[in-house]
Motif scaffolding. Structure first.
Motif, mmCIF file in Angstrom:
data_model
loop_
_atom_site.group_PDB
_atom_site.id
_atom_site.type_symbol
_atom_site.label_atom_id
_atom_site.label_comp_id
_atom_site.label_asym_id
_atom_site.label_seq_id
_atom_site.Cartn_x
_atom_site.Cartn_y
_atom_site.Cartn_z
ATOM 1 N N SER A 141 43.383 57.801 16.547
ATOM 2 C CA SER A 141 42.074 57.546 17.175
ATOM 3 C C SER A 141 42.229 57.053 18.606
ATOM 4 O O SER A 141 41.335 57.221 19.426
ATOM 5 N N GLY A 142 43.358 56.411 18.904
ATOM 6 C CA GLY A 142 43.553 55.840 20.234
ATOM 7 C C GLY A 142 42.972 54.440 20.382
ATOM 8 O O GLY A 142 43.016 53.850 21.457
ATOM 9 N N LEU A 143 42.407 53.894 19.300
ATOM 10 C CA LEU A 143 41.868 52.524 19.371
ATOM 11 C C LEU A 143 43.029 51.528 19.407
ATOM 12 O O LEU A 143 43.909 51.566 18.548
ATOM 13 N N PRO A 144 43.046 50.605 20.389
ATOM 14 C CA PRO A 144 44.114 49.599 20.400
ATOM 15 C C PRO A 144 44.022 48.726 19.141
ATOM 16 O O PRO A 144 42.920 48.356 18.745
ATOM 17 N N PRO A 145 45.165 48.412 18.531
ATOM 18 C CA PRO A 145 45.156 47.612 17.306
ATOM 19 C C PRO A 145 44.417 46.291 17.459
ATOM 20 O O PRO A 145 43.811 45.804 16.505
ATOM 21 N N THR A 146 44.429 45.712 18.656
ATOM 22 C CA THR A 146 43.759 44.419 18.870
ATOM 23 C C THR A 146 42.241 44.546 18.797
ATOM 24 O O THR A 146 41.537 43.545 18.727
ATOM 25 N N LEU A 147 41.731 45.781 18.836
ATOM 26 C CA LEU A 147 40.273 45.981 18.746
ATOM 27 C C LEU A 147 39.846 46.386 17.339
ATOM 28 O O LEU A 147 38.718 46.828 17.135
ATOM 29 N N LEU A 148 40.772 46.265 16.393
ATOM 30 C CA LEU A 148 40.410 46.478 14.987
ATOM 31 C C LEU A 148 40.507 45.141 14.253
ATOM 32 O O LEU A 148 41.506 44.424 14.362
ATOM 33 N N GLN A 149 39.432 44.809 13.543
ATOM 34 C CA GLN A 149 39.474 43.640 12.659
ATOM 35 C C GLN A 149 39.294 44.148 11.238
ATOM 36 O O GLN A 149 38.489 45.032 10.986
#
Ligand code: C2E
Ligand code: MG
Ligand code: MG
Ligand code: MG
Length: 278
Positions: A141-149
Protein backbone atom coordinates in the motif's frame (compact mmCIF):
# COMPACT_ATOMS: atom_id res chain seq x y z
CA UNK A 1 -23.10 -32.50 15.02
CA UNK A 2 -23.72 -33.02 18.73
CA UNK A 3 -23.70 -29.26 19.11
CA UNK A 4 -26.32 -28.85 16.41
CA UNK A 5 -28.52 -31.50 18.00
CA UNK A 6 -28.15 -29.77 21.35
CA UNK A 7 -29.17 -26.48 19.86
CA UNK A 8 -32.12 -28.15 18.16
CA UNK A 9 -33.40 -29.37 21.51
CA UNK A 10 -33.18 -25.89 22.93
CA UNK A 11 -35.14 -24.57 20.02
CA UNK A 12 -38.04 -26.94 20.85
CA UNK A 13 -38.59 -24.94 24.01
CA UNK A 14 -38.09 -21.50 22.62
CA UNK A 15 -39.34 -20.50 19.20
CA UNK A 16 -37.58 -17.10 19.33
CA UNK A 17 -34.25 -18.69 20.10
CA UNK A 18 -34.80 -21.02 17.19
CA UNK A 19 -35.44 -18.11 14.84
CA UNK A 20 -32.30 -16.38 16.12
CA UNK A 21 -30.27 -19.53 15.54
CA UNK A 22 -31.58 -19.99 12.03
CA UNK A 23 -30.53 -16.42 11.32
CA UNK A 24 -27.10 -17.12 12.85
CA UNK A 25 -26.56 -20.21 10.71
CA UNK A 26 -27.62 -18.30 7.62
CA UNK A 27 -24.96 -15.68 8.41
CA UNK A 28 -22.31 -18.33 8.98
CA UNK A 29 -23.11 -19.83 5.59
CA UNK A 30 -22.99 -16.50 3.81
CA UNK A 31 -19.79 -15.20 5.45
CA UNK A 32 -17.11 -17.14 3.52
CA UNK A 33 -18.22 -15.78 0.14
CA UNK A 34 -19.16 -12.31 1.32
CA UNK A 35 -15.57 -11.09 0.93
CA UNK A 36 -15.37 -12.26 -2.70
CA UNK A 37 -18.82 -10.87 -3.47
CA UNK A 38 -17.61 -7.45 -2.34
CA UNK A 39 -20.24 -7.12 0.38
CA UNK A 40 -17.89 -5.59 2.95
CA UNK A 41 -17.11 -1.91 3.23
CA UNK A 42 -15.35 0.38 5.68
CA UNK A 43 -16.52 3.56 7.35
CA UNK A 44 -14.01 5.94 8.91
CA UNK A 45 -14.68 7.74 12.17
CA UNK A 46 -12.47 10.74 12.97
CA UNK A 47 -10.17 10.57 15.99
CA UNK A 48 -9.91 14.17 17.13
CA UNK A 49 -6.81 15.48 18.87
CA UNK A 50 -7.72 17.69 21.82
CA UNK A 51 -4.50 19.67 21.48
CA UNK A 52 -5.12 20.70 17.86
CA UNK A 53 -8.91 20.31 17.63
CA UNK A 54 -8.38 18.50 14.30
CA UNK A 55 -8.62 14.90 13.21
CA UNK A 56 -5.29 13.16 13.83
CA UNK A 57 -6.54 9.85 12.44
CA UNK A 58 -9.53 7.64 11.80
CA UNK A 59 -10.82 4.32 13.06
CA UNK A 60 -11.82 1.97 10.25
CA UNK A 61 -15.18 0.35 11.05
CA UNK A 62 -16.38 -2.65 9.10
CA UNK A 63 -19.85 -2.93 7.57
CA UNK A 64 -21.42 -5.92 5.84
CA UNK A 65 -23.87 -4.85 3.17
CA UNK A 66 -25.91 -8.03 3.31
CA UNK A 67 -28.11 -8.62 0.25
CA UNK A 68 -31.25 -9.46 2.28
CA UNK A 69 -30.62 -8.08 5.72
CA UNK A 70 -29.27 -4.63 4.94
CA UNK A 71 -26.16 -3.16 6.55
CA UNK A 72 -24.88 -5.22 9.47
CA UNK A 73 -22.63 -3.96 12.26
CA UNK A 74 -19.62 -6.15 13.10
CA UNK A 75 -21.12 -6.88 16.52
CA UNK A 76 -23.57 -9.17 14.72
CA UNK A 77 -20.97 -11.24 12.86
CA UNK A 78 -17.39 -10.81 14.15
CA UNK A 79 -17.81 -13.41 16.89
CA UNK A 80 -19.21 -15.83 14.31
CA UNK A 81 -16.29 -15.09 12.03
CA UNK A 82 -13.89 -15.79 14.90
CA UNK A 83 -15.57 -19.07 15.83
CA UNK A 84 -15.61 -20.31 12.26
CA UNK A 85 -12.09 -19.22 11.32
CA UNK A 86 -13.28 -16.83 8.60
CA UNK A 87 -11.88 -13.92 10.58
CA UNK A 88 -8.45 -14.17 8.93
CA UNK A 89 -9.87 -13.63 5.45
CA UNK A 90 -12.06 -10.76 6.63
CA UNK A 91 -9.24 -9.25 8.69
CA UNK A 92 -6.88 -9.34 5.73
CA UNK A 93 -9.47 -7.62 3.55
CA UNK A 94 -10.00 -4.92 6.20
CA UNK A 95 -6.26 -4.30 6.60
CA UNK A 96 -5.68 -4.07 2.85
CA UNK A 97 -8.61 -1.71 2.29
CA UNK A 98 -7.75 0.49 5.29
CA UNK A 99 -4.04 0.70 4.39
CA UNK A 100 -4.82 1.58 0.75
CA UNK A 101 -7.12 4.37 1.89
CA UNK A 102 -4.67 5.47 4.56
CA UNK A 103 -1.93 5.67 1.92
CA UNK A 104 -4.14 7.93 -0.24
CA UNK A 105 -4.62 10.29 2.69
CA UNK A 106 -0.92 10.15 3.50
CA UNK A 107 0.04 11.08 -0.08
CA UNK A 108 -2.54 13.91 -0.10
CA UNK A 109 -1.67 15.28 3.37
CA UNK A 110 1.87 14.08 4.15
CA UNK A 111 2.43 16.84 6.75
CA UNK A 112 -0.49 15.74 8.94
CA UNK A 113 0.86 12.34 10.10
CA UNK A 114 -2.72 11.15 9.71
CA UNK A 115 -3.08 7.56 10.91
CA UNK A 116 -5.52 4.76 10.30
CA UNK A 117 -6.60 2.61 13.22
CA UNK A 118 -7.73 -0.94 12.46
CA UNK A 119 -9.50 -3.37 14.79
CA UNK A 120 -7.86 -6.76 15.13
CA UNK A 121 -9.90 -9.63 16.59
CA UNK A 122 -8.22 -11.67 19.31
CA UNK A 123 -8.44 -14.80 17.15
CA UNK A 124 -6.30 -13.07 14.50
CA UNK A 125 -3.43 -12.73 16.97
CA UNK A 126 -3.20 -16.54 17.09
CA UNK A 127 -2.79 -16.69 13.32
CA UNK A 128 0.92 -17.27 12.59
CA UNK A 129 0.46 -15.46 9.26
CA UNK A 130 -0.72 -12.20 10.87
CA UNK A 131 2.61 -10.39 11.19
CA UNK A 132 3.76 -11.29 7.68
CA UNK A 133 0.39 -10.32 6.22
CA UNK A 134 0.38 -6.93 7.93
CA UNK A 135 3.93 -6.15 6.81
CA UNK A 136 3.30 -7.13 3.19
CA UNK A 137 0.02 -5.19 3.09
CA UNK A 138 1.84 -2.10 4.40
CA UNK A 139 4.53 -2.62 1.82
CA UNK A 140 2.14 -2.97 -1.11
CA UNK A 141 0.00 0.00 0.00
CA UNK A 142 2.93 2.34 0.65
CA UNK A 143 1.49 3.42 4.01
CA UNK A 144 4.33 4.09 6.50
CA UNK A 145 4.10 1.63 9.42
CA UNK A 146 4.01 4.55 11.88
CA UNK A 147 0.68 5.64 10.35
CA UNK A 148 -0.98 2.31 11.12
CA UNK A 149 -2.49 1.69 14.54
CA UNK A 150 -3.88 -1.70 15.49
CA UNK A 151 -6.60 -1.93 18.14
CA UNK A 152 -6.59 -5.08 20.23
CA UNK A 153 -8.67 -5.91 23.26
CA UNK A 154 -7.31 -6.86 26.63
CA UNK A 155 -8.07 -10.52 26.01
CA UNK A 156 -5.31 -10.64 23.39
CA UNK A 157 -2.86 -8.85 25.68
CA UNK A 158 -3.54 -10.95 28.73
CA UNK A 159 -3.59 -14.31 27.03
CA UNK A 160 -1.37 -16.85 28.73
CA UNK A 161 -0.41 -18.25 25.33
CA UNK A 162 2.73 -16.80 23.81
CA UNK A 163 1.55 -16.16 20.25
CA UNK A 164 -0.48 -12.97 20.70
CA UNK A 165 2.22 -11.20 22.70
CA UNK A 166 4.95 -12.29 20.28
CA UNK A 167 2.91 -11.00 17.34
CA UNK A 168 2.42 -7.73 19.19
CA UNK A 169 6.14 -7.30 19.78
CA UNK A 170 6.95 -7.99 16.13
CA UNK A 171 4.32 -5.50 14.93
CA UNK A 172 5.48 -2.82 17.36
CA UNK A 173 9.11 -3.43 16.37
CA UNK A 174 8.11 -2.65 12.78
CA UNK A 175 6.89 0.78 13.94
CA UNK A 176 3.17 0.01 14.09
CA UNK A 177 1.25 1.58 16.96
CA UNK A 178 -0.64 -0.80 19.25
CA UNK A 179 -3.66 0.45 21.19
CA UNK A 180 -5.88 -1.37 23.66
CA UNK A 181 -9.51 -1.14 22.64
CA UNK A 182 -12.42 -0.95 25.10
CA UNK A 183 -9.93 -0.51 27.92
CA UNK A 184 -11.48 -1.17 31.31
CA UNK A 185 -14.05 -3.73 30.22
CA UNK A 186 -11.74 -6.70 30.73
CA UNK A 187 -9.20 -7.59 33.33
CA UNK A 188 -7.25 -4.37 33.28
CA UNK A 189 -3.80 -4.50 34.65
CA UNK A 190 -1.91 -1.33 33.92
CA UNK A 191 1.26 -2.61 35.58
CA UNK A 192 1.35 -5.58 33.21
CA UNK A 193 0.72 -3.30 30.24
CA UNK A 194 4.02 -1.63 31.04
CA UNK A 195 5.79 -4.77 29.90
CA UNK A 196 4.03 -4.74 26.52
CA UNK A 197 4.75 -2.54 23.50
CA UNK A 198 1.49 -0.60 23.82
CA UNK A 199 1.30 3.05 22.75
CA UNK A 200 -2.23 3.93 23.78
CA UNK A 201 -5.48 3.10 25.49
CA UNK A 202 -8.98 3.54 24.16
CA UNK A 203 -11.18 4.07 27.20
CA UNK A 204 -14.38 2.07 26.88
CA UNK A 205 -17.54 4.01 26.17
CA UNK A 206 -18.88 3.10 29.61
CA UNK A 207 -16.34 5.49 31.15
CA UNK A 208 -17.45 8.36 28.96
CA UNK A 209 -21.06 7.53 29.82
CA UNK A 210 -20.17 7.76 33.50
CA UNK A 211 -18.84 11.32 33.27
CA UNK A 212 -21.17 13.44 35.39
CA UNK A 213 -21.38 10.90 38.21
CA UNK A 214 -18.74 11.93 40.79
CA UNK A 215 -17.12 8.55 41.44
CA UNK A 216 -16.98 7.58 37.75
CA UNK A 217 -15.60 10.99 36.88
CA UNK A 218 -12.86 10.51 39.43
CA UNK A 219 -12.03 7.08 38.00
CA UNK A 220 -11.67 8.48 34.47
CA UNK A 221 -9.47 11.32 35.70
CA UNK A 222 -7.26 8.88 37.62
CA UNK A 223 -7.04 6.43 34.70
CA UNK A 224 -5.92 9.21 32.37
CA UNK A 225 -3.28 10.39 34.84
CA UNK A 226 -1.98 6.88 35.36
CA UNK A 227 -1.91 6.21 31.61
CA UNK A 228 0.18 9.35 31.16
CA UNK A 229 2.61 8.24 33.86
CA UNK A 230 3.05 5.06 31.80
CA UNK A 231 3.51 7.17 28.66
CA UNK A 232 0.30 5.94 27.05
CA UNK A 233 -1.91 8.18 24.92
CA UNK A 234 -5.59 8.08 25.87
CA UNK A 235 -8.50 8.09 23.45
CA UNK A 236 -12.01 8.42 24.89
CA UNK A 237 -14.69 6.56 22.94
CA UNK A 238 -18.39 7.34 22.68
CA UNK A 239 -18.25 11.11 23.23
CA UNK A 240 -21.84 12.15 22.59
CA UNK A 241 -22.25 15.50 24.40
CA UNK A 242 -20.47 18.88 24.64
CA UNK A 243 -20.28 18.38 28.41
CA UNK A 244 -18.40 15.07 28.05
CA UNK A 245 -16.04 16.75 25.61
CA UNK A 246 -15.22 19.65 27.93
CA UNK A 247 -14.74 17.36 30.92
CA UNK A 248 -12.31 15.19 28.93
CA UNK A 249 -10.43 18.30 27.83
CA UNK A 250 -10.12 19.33 31.47
CA UNK A 251 -8.67 15.91 32.27
CA UNK A 252 -5.96 16.19 29.61
CA UNK A 253 -7.38 13.35 27.55
CA UNK A 254 -5.41 13.16 24.28
CA UNK A 255 -7.93 12.11 21.65
CA UNK A 256 -11.73 11.94 21.49
CA UNK A 257 -14.05 9.92 19.28
CA UNK A 258 -17.83 9.84 19.13
CA UNK A 259 -21.03 11.07 17.58
CA UNK A 260 -20.59 14.55 19.08
CA UNK A 261 -17.45 14.91 16.93
CA UNK A 262 -18.55 12.89 13.91
CA UNK A 263 -20.40 9.75 12.90
CA UNK A 264 -18.37 7.12 11.02
CA UNK A 265 -18.11 8.35 7.39
CA UNK A 266 -17.56 6.84 3.95
CA UNK A 267 -14.01 7.48 2.66
CA UNK A 268 -15.02 10.28 0.27
CA UNK A 269 -16.83 12.19 3.02
CA UNK A 270 -13.82 11.76 5.30
CA UNK A 271 -11.61 13.09 2.50
CA UNK A 272 -13.86 16.16 2.28
CA UNK A 273 -13.44 16.76 6.02
CA UNK A 274 -9.64 16.66 5.59
CA UNK A 275 -9.77 18.93 2.51
CA UNK A 276 -11.67 21.45 4.64
CA UNK A 277 -8.96 21.38 7.30
CA UNK A 278 -10.97 19.36 9.83
P1 C2E B 1 -15.08 -0.53 18.76
O1 C2E B 1 -13.79 -0.86 18.12
O2 C2E B 1 -15.06 -0.21 20.20
O3 C2E B 1 -15.65 0.67 17.90
C1 C2E B 1 -16.43 1.71 18.40
C2 C2E B 1 -17.90 1.46 18.15
O4 C2E B 1 -18.66 2.53 18.74
C3 C2E B 1 -18.30 1.46 16.68
O5 C2E B 1 -19.39 0.56 16.53
C4 C2E B 1 -18.75 2.90 16.47
O6 C2E B 1 -19.60 3.06 15.34
C5 C2E B 1 -19.46 3.14 17.76
N1 C2E B 1 -19.54 4.56 18.11
C6 C2E B 1 -18.78 5.58 17.68
N2 C2E B 1 -19.11 6.73 18.29
C7 C2E B 1 -20.12 6.45 19.14
C8 C2E B 1 -20.89 7.23 20.07
O7 C2E B 1 -20.71 8.43 20.25
N3 C2E B 1 -21.84 6.57 20.79
C9 C2E B 1 -22.06 5.23 20.64
N4 C2E B 1 -23.03 4.68 21.37
N5 C2E B 1 -21.36 4.46 19.77
C10 C2E B 1 -20.39 5.06 19.04
P2 C2E B 1 -19.45 -0.41 15.27
O8 C2E B 1 -18.94 0.28 14.06
O9 C2E B 1 -20.83 -0.99 15.23
O10 C2E B 1 -18.43 -1.55 15.65
C11 C2E B 1 -18.66 -2.36 16.78
C12 C2E B 1 -17.43 -3.16 17.13
O11 C2E B 1 -17.13 -4.11 16.12
C13 C2E B 1 -16.17 -2.34 17.28
O12 C2E B 1 -16.14 -1.74 18.54
C14 C2E B 1 -15.10 -3.39 17.09
O13 C2E B 1 -14.89 -4.09 18.28
C15 C2E B 1 -15.74 -4.31 16.09
N6 C2E B 1 -15.22 -4.01 14.73
C16 C2E B 1 -15.49 -2.98 13.91
N7 C2E B 1 -14.80 -3.07 12.75
C17 C2E B 1 -14.05 -4.20 12.86
C18 C2E B 1 -13.09 -4.83 11.99
O14 C2E B 1 -12.76 -4.37 10.90
N8 C2E B 1 -12.52 -5.97 12.47
C19 C2E B 1 -12.82 -6.49 13.70
N9 C2E B 1 -12.22 -7.62 14.09
N10 C2E B 1 -13.71 -5.91 14.53
C20 C2E B 1 -14.31 -4.78 14.12
MG1 MG C 1 -12.00 -0.19 17.98
MG1 MG D 1 -13.75 0.41 21.37
MG1 MG E 1 -15.83 -3.00 20.90
Amino acid sequence: RAKAAGRGRWACYDADLNAAQVARYALVEALPDAVQRGEFSLLYQPLVSLSSGRACGVEALLRWDHPDRGTLSPDSFIDLAEETGIISAIGTWVLREACRQGARWWRRFPERSFYVSVNVATAQTYDPALVGDVLSILDESGLPPTLLQLELTESAMLSSAGEPVEALRALAAAGIRIAIDDFGTGYSNLAYLRTLPVAGLKLARQFTDGLGRPVDTHIVKTLIELAHVLDLAVTAEGVETPDQLSQLKGMNCDVVQGWHLSMPLPADEMSAVLENGG
